[in-house]
Write a protein that holds these residues in place. Structure first.
Motif, PDB file in Angstrom:
ATOM      1  N   ILE A 186     -14.244  50.505   8.967  1.00 30.36           N
ATOM      2  CA  ILE A 186     -13.815  50.726  10.315  1.00 30.36           C
ATOM      3  C   ILE A 186     -14.654  49.552  11.203  1.00 30.36           C
ATOM      4  O   ILE A 186     -14.300  48.958  11.993  1.00 30.36           O
ATOM      5  N   LEU A 187     -16.026  49.611  10.932  1.00 25.41           N
ATOM      6  CA  LEU A 187     -16.825  48.675  11.901  1.00 25.41           C
ATOM      7  C   LEU A 187     -16.421  47.348  11.452  1.00 25.41           C
ATOM      8  O   LEU A 187     -16.569  46.327  12.438  1.00 25.41           O
ATOM      9  N   TRP A 188     -16.335  46.806  10.403  1.00 23.02           N
ATOM     10  CA  TRP A 188     -15.839  45.405   9.792  1.00 23.02           C
ATOM     11  C   TRP A 188     -14.480  45.117  10.810  1.00 23.02           C
ATOM     12  O   TRP A 188     -14.353  44.023  11.100  1.00 23.02           O
ATOM     13  N   ALA A 189     -13.493  45.968  10.787  1.00 23.04           N
ATOM     14  CA  ALA A 189     -12.481  45.925  11.303  1.00 23.04           C
ATOM     15  C   ALA A 189     -12.371  45.571  12.635  1.00 23.04           C
ATOM     16  O   ALA A 189     -11.604  44.719  13.296  1.00 23.04           O
ATOM     17  N   ALA A 190     -13.380  46.392  13.267  1.00 19.87           N
ATOM     18  CA  ALA A 190     -13.423  46.234  14.933  1.00 19.87           C
ATOM     19  C   ALA A 190     -14.284  44.771  15.092  1.00 19.87           C
ATOM     20  O   ALA A 190     -13.704  44.023  15.870  1.00 19.87           O
ATOM     21  N   VAL A 191     -15.355  44.377  14.341  1.00 14.83           N
ATOM     22  CA  VAL A 191     -15.644  43.214  14.486  1.00 14.83           C
ATOM     23  C   VAL A 191     -14.654  41.979  14.354  1.00 14.83           C
ATOM     24  O   VAL A 191     -14.812  41.198  14.916  1.00 14.83           O
ATOM     25  N   TYR A 192     -14.017  41.902  13.108  1.00 11.25           N
ATOM     26  CA  TYR A 192     -13.191  41.074  12.928  1.00 11.25           C
ATOM     27  C   TYR A 192     -12.081  40.945  13.969  1.00 11.25           C
ATOM     28  O   TYR A 192     -11.440  40.107  14.360  1.00 11.25           O
ATOM     29  N   GLY A 244     -10.009  32.971  13.048  1.00 10.65           N
ATOM     30  CA  GLY A 244      -9.180  33.726  11.913  1.00 10.65           C
ATOM     31  C   GLY A 244      -8.922  32.752  10.832  1.00 10.65           C
ATOM     32  O   GLY A 244      -9.121  33.530   9.649  1.00 10.65           O
ATOM     33  N   ILE A 245      -8.432  31.713  11.105  1.00 11.04           N
ATOM     34  CA  ILE A 245      -7.886  30.836   9.903  1.00 11.04           C
ATOM     35  C   ILE A 245      -9.378  30.417   8.978  1.00 11.04           C
ATOM     36  O   ILE A 245      -9.640  30.474   7.843  1.00 11.04           O
ATOM     37  N   VAL A 246     -10.453  30.231   9.728  1.00 11.14           N
ATOM     38  CA  VAL A 246     -11.864  29.750   9.321  1.00 11.14           C
ATOM     39  C   VAL A 246     -12.453  31.106   8.344  1.00 11.14           C
ATOM     40  O   VAL A 246     -12.683  30.793   7.280  1.00 11.14           O
ATOM     41  N   SER A 306     -10.483  33.387   7.109  1.00 16.25           N
ATOM     42  CA  SER A 306      -9.537  33.844   5.915  1.00 16.25           C
ATOM     43  C   SER A 306      -9.938  32.619   4.953  1.00 16.25           C
ATOM     44  O   SER A 306     -10.047  33.305   3.835  1.00 16.25           O
ATOM     45  N   ILE A 307     -10.355  31.526   5.400  1.00 16.86           N
ATOM     46  CA  ILE A 307     -10.741  30.675   4.048  1.00 16.86           C
ATOM     47  C   ILE A 307     -11.958  30.810   3.618  1.00 16.86           C
ATOM     48  O   ILE A 307     -12.080  30.905   2.303  1.00 16.86           O
ATOM     49  N   LEU A 308     -12.856  31.307   4.449  1.00 18.41           N
ATOM     50  CA  LEU A 308     -14.135  31.638   3.919  1.00 18.41           C
ATOM     51  C   LEU A 308     -14.174  32.806   3.002  1.00 18.41           C
ATOM     52  O   LEU A 308     -14.774  32.957   1.798  1.00 18.41           O
ATOM     53  N   PHE A 309     -13.339  33.963   3.183  1.00 19.93           N
ATOM     54  CA  PHE A 309     -13.371  35.171   2.639  1.00 19.93           C
ATOM     55  C   PHE A 309     -12.572  34.780   1.121  1.00 19.93           C
ATOM     56  O   PHE A 309     -12.772  35.180   0.094  1.00 19.93           O
ATOM     57  N   PHE A 310     -11.523  33.834   1.114  1.00 21.06           N
ATOM     58  CA  PHE A 310     -10.877  33.298   0.088  1.00 21.06           C
ATOM     59  C   PHE A 310     -11.933  32.806  -0.789  1.00 21.06           C
ATOM     60  O   PHE A 310     -11.988  33.023  -2.046  1.00 21.06           O
ATOM     61  N   LEU A 311     -12.615  31.683  -0.414  1.00 24.06           N
ATOM     62  CA  LEU A 311     -13.683  31.085  -1.354  1.00 24.06           C
ATOM     63  C   LEU A 311     -14.949  31.978  -1.662  1.00 24.06           C
ATOM     64  O   LEU A 311     -15.298  31.902  -3.015  1.00 24.06           O
ATOM     65  N   VAL A 312     -15.351  33.011  -0.963  1.00 21.01           N
ATOM     66  CA  VAL A 312     -16.209  34.032  -1.606  1.00 21.01           C
ATOM     67  C   VAL A 312     -15.513  34.899  -2.626  1.00 21.01           C
ATOM     68  O   VAL A 312     -16.387  35.023  -3.519  1.00 21.01           O
ATOM     69  N   ASN A 313     -14.289  35.292  -2.519  1.00 21.17           N
ATOM     70  CA  ASN A 313     -13.587  35.970  -3.557  1.00 21.17           C
ATOM     71  C   ASN A 313     -13.396  35.196  -4.716  1.00 21.17           C
ATOM     72  O   ASN A 313     -12.789  35.737  -5.788  1.00 21.17           O
ATOM     73  N   LEU A 314     -13.326  34.095  -4.617  1.00 23.10           N
ATOM     74  CA  LEU A 314     -12.683  33.146  -6.086  1.00 23.10           C
ATOM     75  C   LEU A 314     -13.932  33.560  -7.076  1.00 23.10           C
ATOM     76  O   LEU A 314     -13.428  33.520  -8.251  1.00 23.10           O
ATOM     77  N   GLY A 315     -15.210  33.655  -6.802  1.00 22.36           N
ATOM     78  CA  GLY A 315     -16.238  34.305  -8.030  1.00 22.36           C
ATOM     79  C   GLY A 315     -15.848  35.384  -8.548  1.00 22.36           C
ATOM     80  O   GLY A 315     -15.999  35.776  -9.961  1.00 22.36           O
ATOM     81  N   THR A 316     -15.599  36.186  -7.845  1.00 20.73           N
ATOM     82  CA  THR A 316     -15.272  37.728  -8.528  1.00 20.73           C
ATOM     83  C   THR A 316     -13.825  37.853  -9.163  1.00 20.73           C
ATOM     84  O   THR A 316     -13.657  38.542  -9.985  1.00 20.73           O
TER      85      THR A 316
END
Length: 196
Positions: free
Chosen positions: A70-76, A87-89, A91-101
């Protein structure tokens, strides 16, 4: 020039010295044993006991993850509202962070499926075959715990940590519930509108 650096023994040894991370063995940690004990409880329990334990897993994950989500959704939402191109930046950052997982996720998914499906299959067999001897139940529990131990060892060899792995496996029912609930509520709302 590229091949020279790749084949250089000096460079390889320097990288090994600087990059090597010493971790304590993950097999004898509290988290490893907690995961094995929880699995043993799932494997030994009846269907009702398994459901109660899974509900407990969901409650623990909801208490830990719910407020943070809830906190992260409010900040986002606030960041996107004030700075729409962000938002685009993000989204790209989250995509790059999740590539390792993503590379590790198939191993963890396999272990999570084993963690929940093997006890379920055992409970279904015990429901169908009534009055099975206690030693057969214990043999099933011990054999499946040994199987989980080897799966966890395999994950530790592929750089998983026992604490994060325990949390990931325990929060699987919560993640599945979160994926299923919005679709169910959406269907319920559309059916209600059709009836009116």
């Amino acid at each position: 020039m590229k091949n020279y650096f790749e084949q250089s023994d000096f460079l390889k040894s320097a990288i090994r010295k600087n990059v090597t991370i010493q971790r304590k063995p993950q097999v004898n940690t509290l988290w490893h044993w907690l995961l094995l004990i929880l699995f043993g409880l799932l494997a030994y329990g009846t269907m009702t006991q398994q459901i109660l334990l899974i509900v407990l897993f969901i409650a623990i994950a909801a208490i830990v993850k719910g407020p943070l989500m809830i906190l992260w959704a409010a900040v986002y939402s606030m960041l996107i509202a004030f700075f729409p191109p962000l938002g685009i930046v993000l989204s790209i950052l989250f995509f790059l962070v999740n590539l390792g997982t993503v590379a590790k996720s198939w191993r963890i998914s396999l272990t999570s499926a084993y963690f929940y499906l093997v006890p379920l299959i055992g409970a279904i067999i015990r429901t169908i075959v009534k009055n099975e001897p206690d030693y057969l139940v214990m043999l099933f529990v011990v054999a499946s715990m040994i199987g989980l131990h080897f799966l966890l060892n395999w994950l530790y060899q592929n750089n998983s940590l026992s604490r994060s792995l325990t949390w990931t496996i325990i929060s699987v029912p919560y993640a599945i519930l979160i994926m299923i609930l919005p679709a169910r509520f959406h269907r319920f709302k559309t059916n209600k509108k059709l009836k009116l």
